[in-house]
Design an enzyme around this catalytic site. Structure first.
Site, short mmCIF file in Angstrom:
data_model
loop_
_atom_site.label_atom_id
_atom_site.label_comp_id
_atom_site.label_asym_id
_atom_site.label_seq_id
_atom_site.Cartn_x
_atom_site.Cartn_y
_atom_site.Cartn_z
N SER A 69 17.43 -6.13 2.76
CA SER A 69 18.02 -4.83 3.10
C SER A 69 19.52 -4.95 3.16
CB SER A 69 17.49 -4.39 4.48
OG SER A 69 18.20 -3.26 4.95
N LYS A 101 16.29 -9.86 8.05
CA LYS A 101 16.59 -9.79 6.62
C LYS A 101 17.73 -10.74 6.23
CE LYS A 101 13.45 -6.74 5.62
NZ LYS A 101 12.25 -7.16 4.88
N SER A 124 0.79 -1.23 0.00
CA SER A 124 0.00 0.00 0.00
C SER A 124 0.82 1.28 0.00
CB SER A 124 -0.94 0.01 1.21
OG SER A 124 -0.20 0.03 2.42
N ARG A 125 2.06 1.22 0.52
CA ARG A 125 2.84 2.45 0.67
C ARG A 125 4.30 2.22 0.29
NH1 ARG A 125 3.00 4.44 6.34
NH2 ARG A 125 3.05 2.23 6.89
N ASN A 141 7.22 -8.19 0.39
CA ASN A 141 7.72 -6.85 0.70
C ASN A 141 7.42 -6.41 2.13
OD1 ASN A 141 8.50 -3.92 0.03
ND2 ASN A 141 6.34 -3.73 0.59
N TYR A 158 16.25 -6.24 12.89
CA TYR A 158 15.99 -6.09 11.45
C TYR A 158 17.08 -6.77 10.62
CZ TYR A 158 14.39 -3.60 7.22
OH TYR A 158 13.90 -3.26 5.98
N ALA A 182 18.90 -9.30 11.59
CA ALA A 182 18.70 -10.75 11.75
C ALA A 182 17.56 -11.24 10.85
CB ALA A 182 18.39 -11.08 13.21
N VAL A 230 0.51 -10.72 7.38
CA VAL A 230 1.42 -11.79 6.95
C VAL A 230 1.94 -12.62 8.12
CG1 VAL A 230 2.17 -10.58 4.87
CG2 VAL A 230 3.48 -10.29 7.00
N ILE A 238 16.47 4.44 1.08
CA ILE A 238 15.49 4.80 0.05
C ILE A 238 14.51 5.80 0.67
CG2 ILE A 238 13.73 3.94 -1.55
CD1 ILE A 238 16.53 2.78 -2.11
#
Length: 248
Positions: free
Chosen positions: A146, A163, A15-16, A94, A159, A161, A66, A192
């Site tokens: 990432s 990814k 959505s974003r 994603n 994060y 760990a 999810v 980004i």
């Protein structure tokens, strides 16, 4: 597979930000019906869908979390029941969250929620859909990871760990399914411009980036779109970095 089957691309967290850019790019480049998954922000999801439709493409929204295996299965099964001639051929995992904190102060909840969204989310969605890809002998699975999952980022042990685990899973799964013409790749963005990075000090951080700027969500989306296409059929098990040279 019969030609009258409606082929679909599912984008979780679509959505974003990067998810929205991917959903729109897939609609521009490929002839897929775009399924935009979202967890809670229906308004943002509707804005993404309206942009897809304005391009002359087709799409729909599909709400599920999810992390919740039963929610994933229930919503995807109900969708399939209502769309018997449809088939999810492209899966873009994603959905992801950050809860940044030095490890010594990190709570179990902040650890678990970040790990579960990226890693368990990848499992719940992909595991439920992969059987049909195997039967059909074609598919594209693209996991958003990432630079943190490759080099580790202080303040992001959870994060990194999460990814890093998805990167390892990408490489393993790619080898399992390659003979069925299913590719599994990961895309690893650096800094980004999105809601997720809006609170960062861009002026200071860009000094660390050889390209001297943050990336655009569309730059990530172009790579995902290529990996979702037939043009990428001999690329699998790869991690493609999009980071302006910060980790090269």
């Amino acid at each position: 597979m019969k030609e009258n089957v409606k082929k679909c691309a599912l984008v979780t967290g679509g959505s974003r930000g990067i998810g929205r850019a991917i959903s729109i790019q897939l609609a521009k480049d490929l002839e897929y019906h775009i399924i935009v998954n979202y967890k809670g922000n229906k308004k943002a999801a509707e804005e993404t869908l309206s942009q897809i439709i304005s391009l002359g493409s087709t799409g729909e929204l599909l709400q599920f979390d999810v992390v919740d295996e039963n929610d994933v299965k229930g919503k995807l099964d109900a969708w399939q029941e209502n769309n018997k001639n449809a088939f999810v051929e492209v899966i873009v995992n994603n959905a992801g969250i950050t809860k940044d904190m030095l490890f010594m102060w990190m709570t179990n909840k902040d650890w678990t929620s970040v790990i579960n969204t990226s890693l368990q989310g990848f499992f719940n969605v992909t595991n439920h859909l992969i059987q049909k890809l195997l039967v059909n002998r074609y598919g594209r699975i693209i996991n958003l990871v990432s630079v943190s999952g490759l080099k580790g980022t202080p303040g992001q042990t959870n994060y990194s760990a999460a990814k890093g685990a998805v990167i390892a899973a990408t490489k393993a799964l790619a080898q399992e399914v390659a003979k069925r013409k299913i590719t599994v790749n990961a895309v690893a963005p650096g800094f980004i411009k999105t809601d997720m990075t809006s609170e960062l000090d861009e002026k200071e951080l860009k000094k660390l980036i050889p390209a001297n700027r943050f990336g655009e969500a569309e730059e990530v989306a172009h790579v995902v779109s290529f990996l979702a296409s037939k043009k990428s059929s001999y690329i699998t098990g790869e991690v493609i970095n999009i980071n302006g040279g910060i980790y090269s």
